[in-house]
Design an enzyme around this catalytic site. Structure first.
Site, PDB file in Angstrom:
ATOM      1  CG  LEU A 497      -5.898   4.855  -5.600  1.00  7.67           C
ATOM      2  CD1 LEU A 497      -5.197   3.847  -6.494  1.00  7.67           C
ATOM      3  CD2 LEU A 497      -6.772   5.784  -6.429  1.00  7.67           C
ATOM      4  N   GLY A 498      -7.725   3.851  -1.423  1.00 13.13           N
ATOM      5  CA  GLY A 498      -8.431   3.004  -0.463  1.00 13.13           C
ATOM      6  C   GLY A 498      -7.579   2.796   0.765  1.00 13.13           C
ATOM      7  N   GLY A 499      -8.118   2.024   1.681  1.00 18.25           N
ATOM      8  CA  GLY A 499      -7.392   1.761   2.918  1.00 18.25           C
ATOM      9  C   GLY A 499      -8.091   0.708   3.741  1.00 18.25           C
ATOM     10  N   GLY A 500      -7.423   0.296   4.825  1.00 19.00           N
ATOM     11  CA  GLY A 500      -7.986  -0.724   5.702  1.00 19.00           C
ATOM     12  C   GLY A 500      -7.080  -0.968   6.880  1.00 19.00           C
ATOM     13  CG  PHE A 502      -3.763  -3.063   4.247  1.00 21.08           C
ATOM     14  CD1 PHE A 502      -3.299  -2.023   3.460  1.00 21.08           C
ATOM     15  CD2 PHE A 502      -5.012  -3.575   3.977  1.00 21.08           C
ATOM     16  CE1 PHE A 502      -4.061  -1.510   2.433  1.00 21.08           C
ATOM     17  CE2 PHE A 502      -5.779  -3.068   2.946  1.00 21.08           C
ATOM     18  CZ  PHE A 502      -5.316  -2.031   2.173  1.00 21.08           C
ATOM     19  CB  VAL A 505      -4.323   1.564  -1.889  1.00 16.05           C
ATOM     20  CG1 VAL A 505      -3.893   1.349  -3.338  1.00 16.05           C
ATOM     21  CG2 VAL A 505      -4.372   0.236  -1.158  1.00 16.05           C
ATOM     22  CG  ASP A 612     -10.744 -10.281   4.105  1.00 18.77           C
ATOM     23  OD1 ASP A 612     -11.872 -10.264   4.633  1.00 18.77           O
ATOM     24  OD2 ASP A 612      -9.979  -9.298   4.115  1.00 18.77           O
TER      25      ASP A 612
END
EC number: 2.7.11.18
Length: 795
Positions: A497-500, A502, A505, A612
């Protein structure tokens, strides 16, 4: 000489007030320090309570695991032993007694429920009785159920035998009614006697495939009406003859062979006679060969059309009394449709009767006779615009206007299903002989108005300004578990679903409930990373707001943490800015910004800084809606008064000047980010973005930004003022979240929507609620009136 005395070398002797002010400031500083210490104690106490709750939760988990192990060992021991020892059976007796007590309590509860249900049924029975009594005392109910008409005698319950006997006793010939379509026409007794004296010839016309018998079947009557209407269409528009006396009357005496039926030979013969003469006059222009001349027909039609109707029409009653009080016999007729045209009309007596292309027995088409010698003028055509035109306006000056309501006509749309449409109070010229003429004859005004209204409704856009939906689960205080996530959840590793920075997801599903959730997998390398994740969990445990993502569960392993959170599938707000298929209007930005400010306001109320905020950390609930949720609290910090918090992280283009300068941060730091997000939503541009991160930070430190002339052209001054009061270098000069929510730009949404030709969903729901309330009010008024009508009325 320096101008300062030796006694007072510093020159402070005459200035007593500054010294006093310094003492006051010192006292105020002490009070602030005491207040800070108290707040710190409260915060520490809150943290201690949270830790104790986590310990209690962990202890409960361990206790639950021990209980499961104990039950498993007990089951194994029971399986190993062949029979239960007496001590075990004695130990199970209290449990059996508790179960019996529980069963008794449930039985008592069910008994109470049954009693309540019985009371409800009794109340409903009383209500039905009240409605029944009200309905019985209503004149309209009598009119509908019994078929009685004011000023008339008789009802649907009267049989044909009784009515015939009453007519014979009275000794007066009654006016007969064609009962197949509920049509009634009054004729003078002179015409009836003349028609009885004349010798009416039998004629035959091909084209009407009907057989008329004297047995009563309602479905066959409707088929006969439809077939006779087909015969009328052959004549063409404007050439349908007037109903004469012979059409609206029946023989006086019944057949001797069948005592309950009457012959229709005279009426149908008259129909065939008139229409045959009309057809012959149209085909060759020759003289009609009817049993009476044209002048007689004209005179007869004039008498029929201008004769007074003593009583208004009632419902479709097969037997109605004449104005003199005599009963009218009911005429049971069975019409059977044949496939082959050209058959003869036969009565039960066996004599062939000529069929004609005439109106159906269940339908009488009327027309007015203007002054002159023409016996059958064409039907005047009219549109629905002159639906209120009366018969007196279309009748010639020499004829007496028709009094009373016009005869009931059968709508062509209902012929296929065999229903009858009563059109009382409509002039006879409104009847169209061709079925397709009804809609074609409607005036253009109503059509144009309908088109304009539909186009206006289609042009109005509905915006959903409702609040974001809450999480599909209740808010909970989550404790980090050291068990495997696969025991309770199924994580879709291929669905990212997403990422960054960290990690990633993934979408996941709870095994026990099937609830769709999101799994945020955070990689940890050292103790500091673990503390940051625990800080994120502690902060999310304190958040319960519809615009903030909710935490559902948390798991810990050797190299990672997994946070199970609420799942939304609308995508990032950043996609709304960059995707070309989304066209954001200023009102859309108002809805987004207001929800962002509401979420930030909730965070600041709980002394939490997000630090953030950016469009990538704001998710939309749906693909097209305007509801959002703020995510990613990994960099969030608890704000403690008098504690100087400094951070050196974040996305460069959204950093506040105090973060770049490594100064103290506070609530205005988040408001700077809100201003940058609003600027991007309005223009699609970043206000401080440079070619490099260093250039971007230089723009931020100098607060170097402006409104782009092209992108901000046409935007309101309120929007520009909102952004200008957030992108301020000095922290104390920025608006707070509370002030943002009270700003003119985020207020008065209905007025802004009406000015933009947009309708808010909240307005629609309010209008719907008001309409329902008004309807309920009228319903209660009608109910009260109906209750009052149960009292006996004066005769």
């Amino acid at each position: 000489m320096s101008g300062v005395s030796e006694e007072d070398p510093e020159g402070l002797a005459p200035q007593g007030l500054p010294a006093l002010g310094g003492a006051c400031l010192a006292t105020m500083d002490k009070k602030l320090n005491v207040l800070t210490e108290k707040v710190d104690r409260l915060l520490h106490f809150q943290e201690d309570v949270t830790e104790k709750l986590q310990c209690v939760c962990q202890g409960m988990d361990h206790l639950e695991q021990d209980l499961h192990r104990l039950e498993a060992s007990r089951e194994l021991s029971l399986a190993g032993s062949g029979s239960t020892p007496p001590t075990t059976a004695q130990a199970a007796w209290p449990e059996v007694l508790e179960l019996v007590r529980a069963v008794r309590q449930e039985g008592a509860q069910h008994g109470a429920r049954l009693e309540a249900l019985f009371k409800m049924v009794v109340a409903v029975d009383r209500a039905i009785t009240l409605v029944g009594s009200t309905f019985q005392n209503s004149k309209v109910a009598d009119f509908i159920m019994q078929g009685t008409v004011p000023g008339r005698k008789g009802s649907l319950a009267d049989g044909p035998e009784e009515n015939k006997e009453q007519a014979e006793v009275a000794g007066v010939k009654p006016n007969h009614v064609l009962t197949t379509g509920g049509v009634q026409a009054d004729a003078s007794r002179t015409l009836w006697e003349e028609s009885q004296k004349e010798d009416i010839p039998v004629r035959t016309v091909e084209g009407l495939p009907l057989i008329i018998n004297t047995s009563l079947k309602g479905a066959d009557l409707t088929q006969a009406g439809a077939s006779l209407r087909q015969g009328v269409e052959v004549l063409g528009p404007g050439q349908v003859p007037l109903p004469t006396e012979a059409e609206s009357r029946l023989p006086e005496t019944a057949s001797e062979n069948t005592g309950a039926t009457l012959e229709l030979s005279v009426a149908i013969d008259r129909i065939s006679e008139v229409l045959t003469s009309l057809k012959m006059s149209q085909g060759g222009g020759q003289e009609t060969s009817s049993s009476k001349p044209d002048c007689w027909l004209s005179e007869e039609a004039m008498r029929l059309s201008s004769g007074p109707l003593p009583q208004p029409l009632g419902p479709l009653t097969p037997d109605s009394d004449i104005h003199s009080g005599d009963a009218l016999p009911r005429i049971p007729i069975n019409m059977q449709e044949m496939a082959t045209p050209g058959e003869l009309l036969e009565t039960q007596s066996g004599s062939p009767i000529g069929s004609a292309e005439a109106p159906g027995l269940g339908t009488v088409l009327e027309d007015q006779i203007p002054k002159g010698a023409r016996p059958f003028p064409p039907l005047p055509k009219r549109s629905s615009n002159n639906g209120g035109m009366s018969a007196e306006e279309e009748i010639g000056s020499g004829a007496e206007p028709m009094r009373g309501p016009s005869l009931a006509t059968r709508d062509w749309r209902d012929e296929t299903v065999g229903t009858t449409d009563l059109q009382q109070g409509i002039d006879p010229g409104a009847v169209s002989p061709e079925p397709g003429k009804d809609h074609a004859a409607q005036g253009p005004g109503r059509t144009e108005a309908g088109r304009l209204s539909s186009a206006a409704e289609a042009a109005i856009v509905v915006l959903d300004d409702s609040a974001a939906p809450p999480a599909p689960f209740e808010h909970r205080v989550v404790s980090i578990k050291d068990t495997l996530i696969s025991a309770g959840y199924t994580v879709s590793q291929h669905e990212v679903l997403g990422g960054g920075r960290f990690g990633q997801v993934h979408r996941c599903t709870e095994r026990s409930t099937g609830l769709a959730l999101a799994a945020k997998i955070i990689k940890v390398k050292n103790v500091k990373d673990r503390e940051d994740v625990k800080n994120e969990v502690n902060i999310m445990n304190q958040l319960s707001h519809v615009n903030l993502i909710q935490l559902y569960d948390a798991f810990e392993s050797k190299s990672s943490f997994t946070l199970i959170m609420e799942y939304v599938d609308g995508g990032e707000l950043f996609d709304r800015i960059t995707d070309e298929k989304y066209h954001l209007t200023e009102l859309d930005v108002v809805l987004f910004t207001r929800q962002i400010c509401e979420g930030v306001h909730y965070l600041h109320q709980h002394y939490i800084l997000h630090l953030d905020l950016k469009p990538e950390n704001i998710l939309c609930v749906s693909q097209t809606g305007h509801q959002i949720k703020i995510i990613d609290f990994g960099l969030a910090r608890r704000y403690k008064p008098r504690e100087k918090l400094k951070v050196n992280f974040g996305t460069p283009e959204f950093l506040a000047p105090e973060v770049v300068n490594y100064e103290f941060v506070s609530f205005p730091t988040d408001m700077w980010s809100v201003g940058v997000i609003t600027y991007m939503l309005l223009s699609g541009l970043s206000p401080f973005l440079g070619e490099t991160d260093a250039e971007t930070m230089n723009f931020i430190v100098n607060c170097s930004w402006d409104f782009d002339a092209d992108t901000f052209k046409g935007l309101s001054e309120e929007a520009k003022d909102f952004v200008s009061r957030l992108l301020v270098k000095e922290k104390s000069c920025r608006m707070s979240a509370t002030q943002c929510l009270k700003h003119e730009w985020l207020s008065h949404l209905p007025a802004k929507a009406s000015g933009s030709n947009v309708r808010l969903r909240s307005q629609q729901l309010l209008q719907k609620y008001m309409a329902q309330s008004k309807w309920k009010k009228h319903f209660h008024v009608v109910t009260a009136v109906n209750r009052l009508r149960k009292f006996p009325t004066c005769p």
